[in-house]
Design a protein around this motif. Structure first.
Motif, PDB file in Angstrom:
ATOM      1  N   HIS A  16       0.820  -1.220   0.000  1.00  0.00           N
ATOM      2  CA  HIS A  16       0.000   0.000   0.000  1.00  0.00           C
ATOM      3  C   HIS A  16       0.849   1.264   0.000  1.00  0.00           C
ATOM      4  O   HIS A  16       0.508   2.234  -0.693  1.00  0.00           O
ATOM      5  CB  HIS A  16      -0.932   0.006   1.202  1.00  0.00           C
ATOM      6  N   GLN A  20       0.692   4.143  -2.866  1.00  0.00           N
ATOM      7  CA  GLN A  20       0.342   5.528  -2.535  1.00  0.00           C
ATOM      8  C   GLN A  20       1.461   6.497  -2.921  1.00  0.00           C
ATOM      9  O   GLN A  20       1.192   7.579  -3.415  1.00  0.00           O
ATOM     10  CB  GLN A  20       0.002   5.667  -1.055  1.00  0.00           C
ATOM     11  N   ARG A  24       0.980   9.507  -5.473  1.00  0.00           N
ATOM     12  CA  ARG A  24       1.250  10.861  -4.977  1.00  0.00           C
ATOM     13  C   ARG A  24       2.276  11.573  -5.857  1.00  0.00           C
ATOM     14  O   ARG A  24       2.112  12.746  -6.181  1.00  0.00           O
ATOM     15  CB  ARG A  24       1.725  10.798  -3.532  1.00  0.00           C
ATOM     16  N   LYS A  29      -5.136  10.349  -7.986  1.00  0.00           N
ATOM     17  CA  LYS A  29      -6.103  10.057  -6.924  1.00  0.00           C
ATOM     18  C   LYS A  29      -6.705   8.677  -7.170  1.00  0.00           C
ATOM     19  O   LYS A  29      -6.930   8.283  -8.325  1.00  0.00           O
ATOM     20  CB  LYS A  29      -7.239  11.086  -6.927  1.00  0.00           C
ATOM     21  N   PRO A  30      -6.983   7.915  -6.109  1.00  0.00           N
ATOM     22  CA  PRO A  30      -7.613   6.606  -6.289  1.00  0.00           C
ATOM     23  C   PRO A  30      -8.994   6.778  -6.907  1.00  0.00           C
ATOM     24  O   PRO A  30      -9.716   7.720  -6.584  1.00  0.00           O
ATOM     25  CB  PRO A  30      -7.691   6.049  -4.870  1.00  0.00           C
ATOM     26  N   THR A  62     -12.061   6.978  -1.998  1.00  0.00           N
ATOM     27  CA  THR A  62     -11.053   7.119  -0.939  1.00  0.00           C
ATOM     28  C   THR A  62     -10.006   6.010  -1.078  1.00  0.00           C
ATOM     29  O   THR A  62     -10.257   4.958  -1.697  1.00  0.00           O
ATOM     30  CB  THR A  62     -11.689   7.023   0.456  1.00  0.00           C
ATOM     31  N   TRP A  63      -8.856   6.241  -0.442  1.00  0.00           N
ATOM     32  CA  TRP A  63      -7.842   5.182  -0.410  1.00  0.00           C
ATOM     33  C   TRP A  63      -8.396   3.952   0.313  1.00  0.00           C
ATOM     34  O   TRP A  63      -8.104   2.817  -0.085  1.00  0.00           O
ATOM     35  CB  TRP A  63      -6.572   5.665   0.272  1.00  0.00           C
ATOM     36  N   TRP A  66     -10.446   2.051  -2.146  1.00  0.00           N
ATOM     37  CA  TRP A  66      -9.587   1.504  -3.192  1.00  0.00           C
ATOM     38  C   TRP A  66      -8.857   0.266  -2.671  1.00  0.00           C
ATOM     39  O   TRP A  66      -8.887  -0.794  -3.294  1.00  0.00           O
ATOM     40  CB  TRP A  66      -8.599   2.575  -3.654  1.00  0.00           C
ATOM     41  N   PHE A  67      -8.218   0.404  -1.506  1.00  0.00           N
ATOM     42  CA  PHE A  67      -7.459  -0.720  -0.965  1.00  0.00           C
ATOM     43  C   PHE A  67      -8.352  -1.849  -0.468  1.00  0.00           C
ATOM     44  O   PHE A  67      -7.944  -3.015  -0.511  1.00  0.00           O
ATOM     45  CB  PHE A  67      -6.501  -0.257   0.133  1.00  0.00           C
TER      46      PHE A  67
END
Length: 102
Positions: A16, A20, A24, A29-30, A62-63, A66-67
């Protein structure tokens, strides 16, 4: 640790923090592709990268969302840090190591 041995080489990760950082560094953006959602979770995972993959179907998430989907589907991210000429690369795709045709 996930660094190319030479420019243009594709890398693979499920980490992760690496994902990210890669996003970044590109202002990404996710996101998911609208209309591909299933069972209340994101469908096709992607990134919204300014000037790269413009589409009205890309919906930022959001992350955490996504994750959640990334981990649930046991995906990997194939990506490049640099093109062969050393410029930053925006290439990425998700893949499932469990797919028989993968």
């Amino acid at each position: 640790m996930d660094r190319p041995e030479r420019p243009g080489r594709s890398l693979i990760t499920a980490n992760h923090e690496v994902i990210q950082r890669w996003a970044r560094d590109r202002g990404a953006k996710p996101a998911t592709i609208a209309g591909t959602e299933r069972d209340g979770r994101a469908g096709v995972l992607t990134f919204n990268i300014p000037g790269y993959r413009e589409s009205g179907r890309i919906r930022e998430i959001t992350w955490d969302e996504w994750f959640y989907t990334f981990d649930l589907r046991r995906l990997n991210l194939i990506y490049q840090e640099q093109l062969r000429d050393g410029r930053p690369s925006n290439f990425f795709r998700t893949e499932s190591p469990d797919r028989e045709d993968g």
